[in-house]
Write a protein that holds these residues in place. Structure first.
Motif, PDB file in Angstrom:
ATOM      1  N   GLN A  51       9.034 -14.698  -8.772  1.00 19.67           N
ATOM      2  CA  GLN A  51       9.968 -14.469  -7.662  1.00 19.67           C
ATOM      3  C   GLN A  51      10.936 -15.654  -7.580  1.00 19.67           C
ATOM      4  N   GLY A  54      10.759 -16.198  -3.195  1.00 17.51           N
ATOM      5  CA  GLY A  54       9.542 -15.762  -2.505  1.00 17.51           C
ATOM      6  C   GLY A  54       9.504 -16.368  -1.111  1.00 17.51           C
ATOM      7  N   GLY A  56       7.393 -17.093   2.596  1.00 17.11           N
ATOM      8  CA  GLY A  56       6.138 -17.180   3.329  1.00 17.11           C
ATOM      9  C   GLY A  56       6.411 -16.904   4.797  1.00 17.11           C
ATOM     10  N   TYR A  71       2.087 -11.964  -7.236  1.00 19.60           N
ATOM     11  CA  TYR A  71       3.034 -11.685  -6.145  1.00 19.60           C
ATOM     12  C   TYR A  71       3.065 -10.173  -6.008  1.00 19.60           C
ATOM     13  N   LEU A 129       2.041 -11.894   4.141  1.00 13.87           N
ATOM     14  CA  LEU A 129       3.245 -11.805   4.981  1.00 13.87           C
ATOM     15  C   LEU A 129       3.505 -10.335   5.290  1.00 13.87           C
ATOM     16  N   ILE A 144       1.596 -10.159  -0.496  1.00 11.00           N
ATOM     17  CA  ILE A 144       0.434 -11.007  -0.803  1.00 11.00           C
ATOM     18  C   ILE A 144       0.767 -11.929  -1.971  1.00 11.00           C
ATOM     19  N   GLY A 145       0.534 -13.203  -1.778  1.00 15.87           N
ATOM     20  CA  GLY A 145       0.679 -14.167  -2.868  1.00 15.87           C
ATOM     21  C   GLY A 145      -0.666 -14.824  -3.118  1.00 15.87           C
TER      22      GLY A 145
HETATM   23  C1  BTN Z   1       2.235 -17.106   3.811  1.00  9.69           C
HETATM   24  O1  BTN Z   1       1.093 -17.533   3.688  1.00  9.69           O
HETATM   25  O2  BTN Z   1       3.115 -17.786   4.381  1.00  9.69           O
HETATM   26  C2  BTN Z   1       2.578 -15.754   3.267  1.00  9.69           C
HETATM   27  C3  BTN Z   1       2.907 -15.798   1.810  1.00  9.69           C
HETATM   28  C4  BTN Z   1       3.285 -14.446   1.251  1.00  9.69           C
HETATM   29  C5  BTN Z   1       3.821 -14.535  -0.161  1.00  9.69           C
HETATM   30  C6  BTN Z   1       3.996 -13.170  -0.773  1.00  9.69           C
HETATM   31  S1  BTN Z   1       4.303 -13.218  -2.515  1.00  9.69           S
HETATM   32  C7  BTN Z   1       4.655 -11.521  -2.510  1.00  9.69           C
HETATM   33  C8  BTN Z   1       5.466 -11.240  -1.254  1.00  9.69           C
HETATM   34  N1  BTN Z   1       6.880 -11.487  -1.483  1.00  9.69           N
HETATM   35  C9  BTN Z   1       7.341 -12.510  -0.750  1.00  9.69           C
HETATM   36  O3  BTN Z   1       8.521 -12.932  -0.769  1.00  9.69           O
HETATM   37  N2  BTN Z   1       6.358 -13.019  -0.010  1.00  9.69           N
HETATM   38  C10 BTN Z   1       5.106 -12.296  -0.200  1.00  9.69           C
END
Ligand code: BTN
Length: 255
Positions: A51, A54, A56, A71, A129, A144-145
């Motif tokens: 990504q 990406g 959070g 991801y 997220l 989910i990451g």
């Molecule tokens: C966090 O803990 O802050 C949430 C993290 C979430 C990351 C995932 S990766 C796949 C999806 N695409 C994103 O841009 N974010 C989530």
């Protein structure tokens, strides 16, 4: 190289029937939100190898280097957004279960959206997220990451983030973890939507690093985390014995 076939070969269950894989995108959550607005498909799962933007929670960046981590985003269509089950908790439980099943690493859930691991000190392995698309039609995107084979983190994350390779000293194939995650997500989301939310939240509580501990909430409230409600709020008792329902993180665990 990870391919769609190599994920499907690991038996992802019903959610594997609607799965796409891209080599690089800005954010899998953004892609599914856009796809939902165009009215595409009922449930869709998107996995990216990389990504470039990406995201959070709380506007933070989610570090998403190529070819090492997971991801993944899932688009769901609840009947109404306002009585949807607490999906961040349900998804966090599914992540912890999938990680443990495939790697043997014991995984805990931290309210509201983190998955933590660590024999000596708990660090963040994965995050969830959840984002709503108001619609019509309404949708929820669960992103989910999971840090799998990432061997180093930027200095500001080094003390709080970890990966499976750092925890176990060995590289892990991502495909079996993705497949286990999709099986677990299907099971836990189906249960949560079909009258067994209490049972799902009981499993979450058993894995919780938060409940029973002293916590500090975003608004400064300090107290003991007692339980979650069926809407996913955290019940905290302050030092005078008054009960508070906390709706959103961040949360600091003090002991
Ligand atoms: C966090 O803990 O802050 C949430 C993290 C979430 C990351 C995932 S990766 C796949 C999806 N695409 C994103 O841009 N974010 C989530």
């Amino acid at each position: 190289m990870m391919t769609l076939q190599s994920i499907v070969a690991e038996n992802p269950g019903p959610l594997g029937e609607n799965l796409s894989l891209v080599s690089s995108t800005s954010s899998t959550n953004d892609d599914l939100k856009m796809s939902s607005r165009r009215g595409n498909g009922e449930v869709r799962v998107l996995v990216a190898d990389h990504q470039t933007a990406g995201r959070g929670r709380l506007g933070r960046r989610w570090h998403s280097p190529p070819s090492v981590n997971i991801y993944l985003s899932l688009l769901t269509r609840p009947n109404a957004l306002n009585d949807a089950p607490p999906l961040a908790l349900v998804a966090g439980l599914a992540v912890a279960e999938a990680v443990e099943e495939t790697s043997g690493v014991v995984a805990k859930v931290k309210w509201p959206n983190d998955v933590l691991v660590g024999a000596r000190r708990l660090k963040k392995l994965a995050g969830v997220l959840c984002e709503a698309v108001v619609g019509p039609p309404p949708a929820l995107v669960i992103g989910i990451g999971i840090n799998v084979n990432q061997e180093s983190f930027p200095p500001e994350l080094r003390d709080i983030a970890t990966s499976l390779i750092l925890e176990t000293g060995a590289a892990h194939r991502r495909e079996p973890i993705i497949a286990a995650l999709l099986r677990r997500l299907h099971l836990r989301l189906t249960q949560a939507e079909n009258g067994s939310l209490d049972a799902v939240l009981a499993r979450w509580s058993e894995r919780s690093s938060t409940l029973g501990h002293r916590v500090q909430c975003a608004d400064g409230l300090v107290g003991k985390a007692e339980r979650t409600t069926s809407s996913g709020a955290l019940v905290v008792t302050d030092d005078r014995g008054a009960m508070h329902q906390v709706m959103a993180g961040p949360l600091f665990e003090l002991d």
